[in-house]
Design a protein around this motif. Structure first.
Motif, PDB file in Angstrom:
ATOM      1  N   UNK A  28       0.860  -1.177   0.000  1.00 25.41           N
ATOM      2  CA  UNK A  28       0.000   0.000   0.000  1.00 25.41           C
ATOM      3  C   UNK A  28       0.894   1.223   0.000  1.00 25.41           C
ATOM      4  N   UNK A  29       1.164   1.745  -1.183  1.00 22.61           N
ATOM      5  CA  UNK A  29       2.160   2.807  -1.347  1.00 22.61           C
ATOM      6  C   UNK A  29       1.875   4.013  -0.467  1.00 22.61           C
ATOM      7  N   UNK A  30       0.616   4.371  -0.359  1.00 18.14           N
ATOM      8  CA  UNK A  30       0.260   5.563   0.383  1.00 18.14           C
ATOM      9  C   UNK A  30       0.554   5.497   1.868  1.00 18.14           C
ATOM     10  N   UNK A  52       7.222  11.565   4.128  1.00 20.65           N
ATOM     11  CA  UNK A  52       6.225  10.764   4.814  1.00 20.65           C
ATOM     12  C   UNK A  52       5.063  10.417   3.892  1.00 20.65           C
ATOM     13  N   UNK A  53       4.244   9.508   4.345  1.00 19.39           N
ATOM     14  CA  UNK A  53       3.180   8.987   3.492  1.00 19.39           C
ATOM     15  C   UNK A  53       2.240  10.066   2.990  1.00 19.39           C
ATOM     16  N   UNK A  54       2.002  11.090   3.793  1.00 17.74           N
ATOM     17  CA  UNK A  54       1.074  12.147   3.411  1.00 17.74           C
ATOM     18  C   UNK A  54       1.677  13.116   2.398  1.00 17.74           C
ATOM     19  N   UNK A  72       5.958  13.089  -4.013  1.00 21.12           N
ATOM     20  CA  UNK A  72       5.373  11.786  -4.308  1.00 21.12           C
ATOM     21  C   UNK A  72       4.003  11.950  -4.923  1.00 21.12           C
ATOM     22  N   UNK A  73       3.644  10.969  -5.723  1.00 20.47           N
ATOM     23  CA  UNK A  73       2.335  10.897  -6.346  1.00 20.47           C
ATOM     24  C   UNK A  73       1.769   9.536  -5.981  1.00 20.47           C
ATOM     25  N   UNK A  74       0.917   9.506  -4.974  1.00 20.62           N
ATOM     26  CA  UNK A  74       0.415   8.226  -4.486  1.00 20.62           C
ATOM     27  C   UNK A  74      -0.461   7.517  -5.513  1.00 20.62           C
ATOM     28  N   UNK A  75      -1.160   8.273  -6.334  1.00 18.67           N
ATOM     29  CA  UNK A  75      -1.987   7.661  -7.367  1.00 18.67           C
ATOM     30  C   UNK A  75      -1.134   6.906  -8.373  1.00 18.67           C
TER      31      UNK A  75
END
Length: 123
Positions: A28-30, A52-54, A72-75
């Motif tokens: 779960x990358x996010x 961080x994840x956010x 980062x690009x969580x999508x």
């Protein structure tokens, strides 16, 4: 299983810019903190920065602060390292790493690692 693949390395002149990408699959990358490290020939592995994840919290080594930016690009399950004002001393193999346990600047705290991508800065 989480797999990480870096790309975007290459040859660039001192003072130039380069953007590295790290694509993730699995997991779960996010929920992961993503870190960047580098290793120059004959040198120990060096912390570069993390996000961080956010995406709202980042940290950088003093040697790159003000020149490098992590995003980062969580999508897209991708983390980026934008490098500007590159110096000869930035020449190294760059690695991305990930952990779900909020690691910091210690590489031993990261669970997953990519294969690395070479960045060479020339004069």
């Amino acid at each position: 299983q989480v797999q990480l693949v870096e790309s975007g390395g290459g040859l660039v002149q001192a003072g130039g810019s380069l953007r590295l990408s790290c694509a993730a699959s699995g997991g779960t990358f996010g929920s992961y903190t993503m870190g960047w490290f580098r290793r120059a020939p004959g040198e120990v592995r060096e912390f570069v920065g993390y996000i961080r994840w956010s995406g709202g919290t980042t940290s950088y080594a003093d040697s790159v602060k003000g020149r490098f930016t992590i995003s980062r690009d969580n999508a897209k399950k991708t983390v980026y390292l934008q490098m500007s004002s590159l110096k000869l001393e930035d020449t190294a193999v760059y690695y991305c790493a990930a952990s779900q346990f909020a690691p910091g600047d210690n590489g031993r705290e990261y669970v997953y690692w990519g294969q690395g991508t070479q960045v060479t800065v020339s004069s």
